[in-house]
Structure formats: structure tokens, C-alpha cells
Design an enzyme around this catalytic site. Structure first.
Site, PDB file in Angstrom:
ATOM      1  CE  LYS A  71      27.990  46.423  45.267  1.00 43.63           C
ATOM      2  NZ  LYS A  71      28.524  46.653  43.923  1.00 43.63           N
ATOM      3  CG  ASP A 107      27.857  49.643  41.438  1.00 42.55           C
ATOM      4  OD1 ASP A 107      28.791  50.390  41.779  1.00 42.55           O
ATOM      5  OD2 ASP A 107      27.574  48.597  42.045  1.00 42.55           O
TER       6      ASP A 107
HETATM    7  P1  NAP Z   1      29.674  38.069  41.497  1.00 41.42           P
HETATM    8  O1  NAP Z   1      28.249  38.452  41.693  1.00 41.42           O
HETATM    9  O2  NAP Z   1      30.336  37.158  42.445  1.00 41.42           O
HETATM   10  O3  NAP Z   1      29.805  37.460  40.004  1.00 41.42           O
HETATM   11  C1  NAP Z   1      31.051  36.942  39.556  1.00 41.42           C
HETATM   12  C2  NAP Z   1      30.990  36.694  38.054  1.00 41.42           C
HETATM   13  O4  NAP Z   1      32.293  36.301  37.625  1.00 41.42           O
HETATM   14  C3  NAP Z   1      30.029  35.584  37.636  1.00 41.42           C
HETATM   15  O5  NAP Z   1      29.458  35.909  36.387  1.00 41.42           O
HETATM   16  C4  NAP Z   1      30.982  34.378  37.517  1.00 41.42           C
HETATM   17  O6  NAP Z   1      30.539  33.394  36.611  1.00 41.42           O
HETATM   18  C5  NAP Z   1      32.189  35.050  36.928  1.00 41.42           C
HETATM   19  N1  NAP Z   1      33.420  34.277  37.118  1.00 41.42           N
HETATM   20  C6  NAP Z   1      34.104  34.109  38.285  1.00 41.42           C
HETATM   21  N2  NAP Z   1      35.196  33.345  38.057  1.00 41.42           N
HETATM   22  C7  NAP Z   1      35.176  33.006  36.747  1.00 41.42           C
HETATM   23  C8  NAP Z   1      36.040  32.232  35.907  1.00 41.42           C
HETATM   24  N3  NAP Z   1      37.159  31.645  36.393  1.00 41.42           N
HETATM   25  N4  NAP Z   1      35.731  32.119  34.590  1.00 41.42           N
HETATM   26  C9  NAP Z   1      34.629  32.724  34.086  1.00 41.42           C
HETATM   27  N5  NAP Z   1      33.769  33.474  34.824  1.00 41.42           N
HETATM   28  C10 NAP Z   1      34.048  33.609  36.141  1.00 41.42           C
HETATM   29  O7  NAP Z   1      30.612  39.390  41.472  1.00 41.42           O
HETATM   30  P2  NAP Z   1      30.177  40.870  41.004  1.00 41.42           P
HETATM   31  O8  NAP Z   1      29.732  41.648  42.166  1.00 41.42           O
HETATM   32  O9  NAP Z   1      29.283  40.733  39.824  1.00 41.42           O
HETATM   33  O10 NAP Z   1      31.604  41.482  40.573  1.00 41.42           O
HETATM   34  C11 NAP Z   1      32.269  41.057  39.390  1.00 41.42           C
HETATM   35  C12 NAP Z   1      33.544  41.874  39.195  1.00 41.42           C
HETATM   36  O11 NAP Z   1      33.217  43.241  38.941  1.00 41.42           O
HETATM   37  C13 NAP Z   1      34.463  41.876  40.422  1.00 41.42           C
HETATM   38  O12 NAP Z   1      35.785  41.759  39.964  1.00 41.42           O
HETATM   39  C14 NAP Z   1      34.261  43.250  41.025  1.00 41.42           C
HETATM   40  O13 NAP Z   1      35.399  43.728  41.716  1.00 41.42           O
HETATM   41  C15 NAP Z   1      34.003  44.080  39.771  1.00 41.42           C
HETATM   42  N6  NAP Z   1      33.239  45.305  40.062  1.00 41.42           N
HETATM   43  C16 NAP Z   1      33.841  46.488  39.780  1.00 41.42           C
HETATM   44  C17 NAP Z   1      33.165  47.662  40.036  1.00 41.42           C
HETATM   45  C18 NAP Z   1      33.828  48.963  39.725  1.00 41.42           C
HETATM   46  O14 NAP Z   1      33.386  49.991  40.236  1.00 41.42           O
HETATM   47  N7  NAP Z   1      34.851  48.979  38.887  1.00 41.42           N
HETATM   48  C19 NAP Z   1      31.867  47.641  40.568  1.00 41.42           C
HETATM   49  C20 NAP Z   1      31.269  46.397  40.820  1.00 41.42           C
HETATM   50  C21 NAP Z   1      31.983  45.234  40.578  1.00 41.42           C
HETATM   51  P3  NAP Z   1      29.588  32.154  37.126  1.00 41.42           P
HETATM   52  O15 NAP Z   1      28.210  32.720  37.238  1.00 41.42           O
HETATM   53  O16 NAP Z   1      29.740  31.154  36.051  1.00 41.42           O
HETATM   54  O17 NAP Z   1      30.156  31.721  38.455  1.00 41.42           O
END
Ligand code: NAP
Length: 284
Positions: A71, A107
Site C-alpha cells: 500500500k 479505506d
Molecule cells: P500494520 O500496518 O501491520 O499495523 C499493525 C498494528 O497492529 C500496529 O499498530 C501494531 O502495533 C498492532 N499490533 C499487532 N499486534 C499487536 C499486539 N499483539 N498487541 C498490540 N498491538 C498489536 O497493519 P494494518 O494494515 O494497519 O492493519 C491493521 C488491521 O486492520 C488488520 O487486522 C487489517 O486486517 C485491518 N484492516 C481492516 C480493513 C477493513 O476494511 N475492515 C482495512 C484495513 C485494515 P505495533 O506498532 O506496536 O507493532
């Protein structure tokens, strides 16, 4: 749906991609309208992105979605980025316009639409606590600020990453932004928010925020979880059991997909089709 010599191609690039629900929901909407398009998944490794984008360009695809981990890295490979996607620093939808590839981000708009549809929640003037500081959180922070949120607090496990996101948002003119540790989930401060928004991957596979005390939320507060598998995460379950209104990320997934569909086809997808096929698949 029958693929012929005139069928136009849409798709999604990411790695991994096999789990993506976008082909299911996009093809359902295309079929319902009888449009001569097909939407296919393309697995693209991070070091192959450049080649893949040139290939999609050469093959003349009409458009494609972009998911993890491309992305952000796709931005310099496109001819034009919308101001909104530029602010979010991420592209989730690419549209071919003539010979040019234009990057969009649907998004943020998808999130706002889902909050309105699923929680009857309007962001203007509201105080939002967002969990996470990754790509999804960044899109959410920008969309919330653009929609007139009164205050946005970013709580992330890695506090420095939360501060970096706050810095980015402030640089772009955002006001009322703060950072907090995840311990805020067990503090009286939780009562100061109208919306708790999970933008972390916590909740997938049943994982949870162990310290979350839903009773500390304001009585009228809502909880939105971007995670949609499982349909009810432990965060949502405990908030619902404490009497708060909740919704999962399925509505956002459908709403961002609907916006991409309009960009590519010029047609509105039939209302509810994407959501219904997603729900059927995830509930099954
Ligand atoms: P990302 O860039 O990899 O970020 C992951 C986030 O989750 C970071 O803030 C990370 O914290 C946190 N995290 C991971 N494991 C954790 C834990 N055990 N405890 C606390 N915090 C934790 O991923 P992303 O693209 O932002 O996506 C995040 C989520 O949103 C995913 O589940 C994705 O499927 C969902 N999403 C949904 C949609 C939708 O349309 N519904 C759209 C986009 C994304 P740290 O920085 O501390 O590692």
C-alpha cells in the site's frame, strides 16, 4: 459470468493474497450487474512490485486493489496520486485513466461510511480513541480529522510509532491529536471518548487486549473493530456485553470495495451485495 475476448480485467495485488475476500465480493457485484469484467487475485512478492505494476500497465488492466505489503511502496510507481491518498501515505485502489495509473485510497471513506451505516455514528465534533499506528490507523486518523473529529488519541503498543503518526498528522494540519499507551484501555480516561476504534490486528485468531475494561467507557460510546474475522472479536464481545454499541470491520471492507467498483466501472454496485456475500462467507 463468462470470460470472453472483450472481458476487462480487475484484480488485487498483495502477499499473501489467497485469503483475500475482495475477489468474492467484487465478482458478485459485477455478476449482479452483468458487467463484462473479471476480478482476479495476483500474488506479488515485495521485490516484484515494480515488475508487477509494469506488467499490469502493459496488459491494460482497468484497475486493481492494493493490499499488504504494497500500500505504501506502490506510490512512486504510479503516475498520479489523489490528494487524499497522498495524505494517508497509502494507496488501496488503482484506476487506469487513459495511459495513466491513478492511486486512490478508499479505506478512509469506507470507514466513515461504515461508522454511519453500522453505528449511526457521525464523526464531526466527536472524540475518538484509536488503537494502532500502522497503515490502517493512519488512513483512519486522516479520515477522522478530515471529517471534523474534535479529538483523536492514538494508542499503540510501540509508543514511538504512535508519536510518529501523530507528528505526521500534525504536519498535515491536524489538531487535537494525542498519543497514549495501551494502558488507557484500563484507565478512567477511557470514559472521555465517543468512539473506540481498533485499527490493530489484535482480535484476529481470537487474540485480545487483556487490560480492556469496557465498563469504563462512556455509556453512549461505540466500539468499532476493523477486524472482521472472527465476526465478533473478544474486544467487541466484551463491549457488547457491557451494553455498548459495536460493529466489526466487514462494513468498512464492503464500503471501500464499493468505492473502488465505482471508480473502475462507472456504475454503483447493487446495494448490499458485497456485504451479503462477505457475511455469508464469514458466517459459514
Ligand atoms: P500494520 O500496518 O501491520 O499495523 C499493525 C498494528 O497492529 C500496529 O499498530 C501494531 O502495533 C498492532 N499490533 C499487532 N499486534 C499487536 C499486539 N499483539 N498487541 C498490540 N498491538 C498489536 O497493519 P494494518 O494494515 O494497519 O492493519 C491493521 C488491521 O486492520 C488488520 O487486522 C487489517 O486486517 C485491518 N484492516 C481492516 C480493513 C477493513 O476494511 N475492515 C482495512 C484495513 C485494515 P505495533 O506498532 O506496536 O507493532
Amino acid at each position: 459470468m463468462q470470460v470472453t475476448g472483450t472481458t476487462r480485467v480487475l484484480g488485487i495485488i498483495g502477499s499473501p493474497i489467497a485469503h483475500s475476500l475482495s475477489p468474492l465480493m467484487q465478482n458478485a457485484a459485477l455478476a449482479e450487474l452483468g458487467l463484462d469484467f473479471v476480478y482476479v487475485p495476483f500474488a506479488v512478492a515485495p521485490d516484484q512490485l515494480d515488475l508487477a505494476v509494469s506488467g499490469l500497465r502493459t496488459l491494460g488492466v482497468t484497475g486493481f486493489n492494493v493490499t499488504i505489503p504494497h500500500k505504501e511502496t506502490i506510490l512512486p510507481l504510479l503516475d498520479e496520486i489523489t490528494p487524499q491518498a497522498m495524505r494517508m501515505g497509502a494507496v488501496n485502489t488503482v484506476q487506469r485513466v487513459g495511459d495513466r495509473l491513478v492511486g486512490h485510497n478508499t479505506d478512509g471513506a469506507g470507514l466513515l461510511a461504515a461508522l454511519a451505516a453500522d453505528l449511526d455514528f457521525t464523526v464531526a465534533g466527536k472524540r475518538v480513541l484509536i488503537l494502532g499506528a500502522g497503515g490502517a490507523a493512519r488512513a483512519a486518523v486522516m479520515a477522522l480529522l478530515d471529517a471534523g473529529a474534535a479529538a483523536v488519541t492514538i494508542a499503540n503498543r510501540d509508543l514511538a510509532r504512535g508519536e510518529a503518526l501523530m507528528g505526521m498528522a500534525v504536519k498535515q494540519g491536524g489538531a487535537g491529536i494525542m498519543v497514549a499507551p495501551l494502558a488507557i484501555l484500563a484507565s478512567a480516561e477511557l470514559g472521555g471518548y465517543d468512539l473506540l476504534l481498533n485499527a490493530t490486528s489484535v482480535g484476529m485468531n481470537g487474540t485480545t487486549f487483556v487490560d480492556f475494561c469496557p465498563e469504563l467507557l462512556n455509556d453512549t460510546a461505540c466500539v468499532y473493530d476493523m477486524v472482521y474475522a472472527p465476526l465478533e472479536t473478544p474486544l467487541l464481545r466484551s463491549a457488547r456485553q457491557a451494553g455498548r454499541r459495536t460493529a466489526n470491520g466487514l462494513g468498512m471492507l464492503a464500503a471501500q470495495g464499493e468505492r473502488a467498483f465505482v471508480l473502475w466501472t462507472g456504475c454503483q454496485p447493487p446495494p448490499g451485495v458485497m456485504r451479503t456475500v462477505l457475511l455469508t462467507r464469514l458466517a459459514g
